[in-house]
Design an enzyme around this catalytic site. Sequence first.
Site, mmCIF file in Angstrom:
data_model
loop_
_atom_site.group_PDB
_atom_site.id
_atom_site.type_symbol
_atom_site.label_atom_id
_atom_site.label_comp_id
_atom_site.label_asym_id
_atom_site.label_seq_id
_atom_site.Cartn_x
_atom_site.Cartn_y
_atom_site.Cartn_z
ATOM 1 N N GLU A 199 0.806 -1.240 0.000
ATOM 2 C CA GLU A 199 0.000 0.000 0.000
ATOM 3 C C GLU A 199 0.834 1.284 0.000
ATOM 4 O O GLU A 199 0.592 2.192 0.802
ATOM 5 C CB GLU A 199 -0.956 -0.002 1.207
ATOM 6 C CG GLU A 199 -1.844 -1.230 1.257
ATOM 7 C CD GLU A 199 -2.824 -1.241 2.436
ATOM 8 O OE1 GLU A 199 -2.739 -0.334 3.284
ATOM 9 O OE2 GLU A 199 -3.660 -2.148 2.495
ATOM 10 N N GLU A 234 -5.995 -11.029 -0.954
ATOM 11 C CA GLU A 234 -6.785 -10.805 0.276
ATOM 12 C C GLU A 234 -8.287 -10.778 -0.019
ATOM 13 O O GLU A 234 -9.030 -9.940 0.497
ATOM 14 C CB GLU A 234 -6.357 -9.478 0.938
ATOM 15 C CG GLU A 234 -4.866 -9.364 1.168
ATOM 16 C CD GLU A 234 -4.438 -8.118 1.930
ATOM 17 O OE1 GLU A 234 -5.298 -7.411 2.495
ATOM 18 O OE2 GLU A 234 -3.224 -7.852 1.948
HETATM 19 C C1 XIL Z 1 -5.717 -6.365 8.674
HETATM 20 C C2 XIL Z 1 -5.909 -7.534 9.644
HETATM 21 O O1 XIL Z 1 -6.749 -8.497 9.088
HETATM 22 C C3 XIL Z 1 -6.485 -7.003 10.938
HETATM 23 O O2 XIL Z 1 -6.546 -8.050 11.903
HETATM 24 C C4 XIL Z 1 -5.633 -5.865 11.468
HETATM 25 O O3 XIL Z 1 -6.230 -5.320 12.614
HETATM 26 C C5 XIL Z 1 -5.439 -4.784 10.424
HETATM 27 O O4 XIL Z 1 -4.906 -5.363 9.234
HETATM 28 N N1 XIL Z 1 -4.952 -4.860 3.873
HETATM 29 C C6 XIL Z 1 -3.827 -5.517 4.293
HETATM 30 C C7 XIL Z 1 -3.871 -6.336 5.527
HETATM 31 O O5 XIL Z 1 -2.797 -5.535 3.589
HETATM 32 O O6 XIL Z 1 -2.649 -6.340 6.207
HETATM 33 C C8 XIL Z 1 -4.972 -5.893 6.441
HETATM 34 O O7 XIL Z 1 -5.061 -6.832 7.517
HETATM 35 C C9 XIL Z 1 -6.281 -5.776 5.704
HETATM 36 C C10 XIL Z 1 -6.173 -4.749 4.611
#
Ligand code: XIL
Length: 388
Positions: A179, A293
């Site tokens: 990101e 994701e």
């Molecule tokens: C999220 C986790 O799932 C949560 O448990 C945490 O509190 C915050 O991060 N994009 C990403 C991930 O790249 O690392 C994120 O994961 C979700 C959004």
Amino acid sequence: MLSRREFIARGTGTAFTFAAAAGSTGLLAGCAKNSSTHPPTVASFHDLAGSRSLRAHARRHGLIYGSAVVIPVVKENADFASLLSEQCGILVPSNELKWVALRPSREAFNFGPPDFLYDFSQRNHMLMRGHTLCWHQSVPAWIKTIDSKDEIRQIFVDHITTVCKHYAGKMQSWDVVNEAIEPDDKLPGGLRKSFWYENLGPDYIDLAFHTARAADPSVKLTYNDYGIEGDSDNDAEKRRLILEMVKGMKNRGVPIDAIGVQSHLNAGEEYGQGVADYIEAIHQLGLEVYLTELDVNDDSTATDDVPQRDAVVAKTYTDFLTAALPNPAVKLVLTWDLSDKYTWLNSLGSHRKKRPNRDQRPLPFDADLKPTDCFYALRDSFNRHKLV
Ligand code: XIL
């Protein structure tokens, strides 16, 4: 009778036709189920293991399916651990490899939980990927107290070197930088105004990739981002900025192997040409694409009727995967957890869940570990869109 390849090439057909075509082999049982109908009742999730699993269906079609994992849950919930081992060909820790979890202090590396997950993945013949070496949202408090930019740069390089060496030869891929693009920050190249940008300058991304490669020559190095999946102008602009950044990296000889499309989708939103074009542009650059994701947020769906909500969520999966999967650059599909019980989308207090009394159902298995329509949408999509 049609051969399997002919059958799949012609589309999924009806369940009746499919059942006849699958014959008595049982190999493809359930492959062609129409995901717009409610899934059949299964006595337990074990009914979907082996040749019926997401893992097996993905593999047969040249893909690897897997999931993000909240590591303590694997120790606490034996049923869930067994579901993971049945369904997943790859795992990624949701949080435990991020700086805040891994670096409680400048001196300490908390490798215990991710090492446990690595051993679990080995025992179950799964791959593992690493997430993430650099993310603006996971910057430990102790590093923010350091004034010297040179010192921060040294800690950054040492962190990536130590972590990549610890897992050298073990990870399938690393999200080296996560990101890094945020057009609203109005910086050159659309870079995000993060702690790393402010302290290391814009070349921190090149530095991260070079450092990771030096520490683990064989792992696939990935740039991972979100907000690029839809057909809106905002998503198109972010895609453009990422492609520009990656072309620049390639021109400068920065080692990068793959781009991650996070794929946090919203129920009912349009997904199609934008993501298909993006994946093709990445393919043209000679890089792999990982859907890293995947999940579907349906907090804003008006109806409370669960079958109707599930159908919308499943259709969102299907539309997105219909656009993404035909491209041979796509190698991995990971959902952001496997069961609704553990999804991050049900954390209250976040803008992602505004309804205190209605839990989201964004994943292939519900909170009771029963398959949802998403399970069938995913499995059907694997069957439809790629052949080994
Ligand atoms: C999220 C986790 O799932 C949560 O448990 C945490 O509190 C915050 O991060 N994009 C990403 C991930 O790249 O690392 C994120 O994961 C979700 C959004």
